[in-house]
Motif scaffolding. Sequence first.
Motif, PDB file in Angstrom:
ATOM      1  N   UNK A  70      48.597  49.105  42.941  1.00 39.95           N
ATOM      2  CA  UNK A  70      48.061  49.780  42.585  1.00 39.95           C
ATOM      3  C   UNK A  70      46.732  48.825  41.291  1.00 39.95           C
ATOM      4  N   UNK A  71      47.371  48.483  39.952  1.00 30.23           N
ATOM      5  CA  UNK A  71      47.450  48.348  38.950  1.00 30.23           C
ATOM      6  C   UNK A  71      46.626  47.204  38.695  1.00 30.23           C
ATOM      7  N   UNK A  72      47.585  45.867  39.282  1.00 28.94           N
ATOM      8  CA  UNK A  72      46.823  44.923  39.511  1.00 28.94           C
ATOM      9  C   UNK A  72      45.586  44.534  40.576  1.00 28.94           C
ATOM     10  N   UNK A  73      45.881  45.047  41.412  1.00 33.68           N
ATOM     11  CA  UNK A  73      44.656  45.261  42.401  1.00 33.68           C
ATOM     12  C   UNK A  73      43.515  45.367  41.332  1.00 33.68           C
ATOM     13  N   UNK A  74      43.128  45.999  40.876  1.00 30.40           N
ATOM     14  CA  UNK A  74      42.131  47.250  40.054  1.00 30.40           C
ATOM     15  C   UNK A  74      42.112  45.438  39.282  1.00 30.40           C
ATOM     16  N   UNK A  81      35.152  40.264  40.815  1.00 32.02           N
ATOM     17  CA  UNK A  81      33.902  41.137  40.746  1.00 32.02           C
ATOM     18  C   UNK A  81      33.131  39.838  39.581  1.00 32.02           C
ATOM     19  N   UNK A  82      33.400  39.841  38.264  1.00 27.91           N
ATOM     20  CA  UNK A  82      32.805  39.494  37.231  1.00 27.91           C
ATOM     21  C   UNK A  82      32.149  37.696  37.504  1.00 27.91           C
ATOM     22  N   UNK A  83      33.602  37.166  38.184  1.00 33.48           N
ATOM     23  CA  UNK A  83      33.452  35.997  38.482  1.00 33.48           C
ATOM     24  C   UNK A  83      32.177  35.810  39.041  1.00 33.48           C
ATOM     25  N   UNK A  97      36.438  38.096  27.370  1.00 32.74           N
ATOM     26  CA  UNK A  97      37.148  38.973  27.194  1.00 32.74           C
ATOM     27  C   UNK A  97      37.751  40.045  27.799  1.00 32.74           C
ATOM     28  N   UNK A  98      36.340  40.614  28.610  1.00 31.60           N
ATOM     29  CA  UNK A  98      36.675  41.973  29.535  1.00 31.60           C
ATOM     30  C   UNK A  98      37.040  42.836  28.145  1.00 31.60           C
ATOM     31  N   UNK A  99      36.473  42.988  27.259  1.00 32.92           N
ATOM     32  CA  UNK A  99      35.820  44.117  26.215  1.00 32.92           C
ATOM     33  C   UNK A  99      35.750  45.639  26.887  1.00 32.92           C
ATOM     34  N   UNK A 100      34.882  45.878  27.649  1.00 31.37           N
ATOM     35  CA  UNK A 100      35.259  46.815  29.221  1.00 31.37           C
ATOM     36  C   UNK A 100      35.926  47.438  29.665  1.00 31.37           C
ATOM     37  N   UNK A 101      37.344  46.220  30.347  1.00 37.47           N
ATOM     38  CA  UNK A 101      38.381  46.503  30.735  1.00 37.47           C
ATOM     39  C   UNK A 101      39.432  46.788  29.488  1.00 37.47           C
TER      40      UNK A 101
END
Length: 186
Positions: A70-74, A81-83, A97-101
Amino acid sequence: MKKHEEMAQRLLGAPYDTLDETTKRVTRHVAARQHIARNTAAELDTPTTLGQRAADAVASFGGSWTFIALFAATLVIWVGLNSFILVQYSKTFDPYPYILLNLFLSMLAAVQAPIILMSQNRQAEKDRLHAGHDYEVNLKAELEIMLLHEKVDLLREGQWSELLAIQKEQLRLLADLMESRTAAAR
């Protein structure tokens, strides 16, 4: 002198008063010929609190392949989704750099780590109890084996004494027989 004190001196080579509490308890059990084994799982069957059950559940799920999948899928969905939004609208809700992630991952780790540690501490407490009980049972078994060796040695010494006495009697009878044959032959 009490039996357990004499046994401690004889088998352990130390005065009873110098032994630790566990060894004293085992020595008393051996001297009284009482069993020492017990169900340690029953001792740990105390009702757990909601927090303890939650910690065990989080630790169980956090250490599973389901969580990893699930973690890898997320992560893949987040990056995908960002791309997709970047390609379609030339914007992203979380730039490269996906700061929110990273913030979400840091918060997850900050919450998950102490919860897992609480569960591990409870498990370590159970393991210490089991290890202590195993030590007591092993020590009692060792002392019982030493007692059995003493008994076997005493039996063997008694048998050797009896065998020597029988052999002496046989030699005496043989000497008497030889003497009577020699006397009869004259």
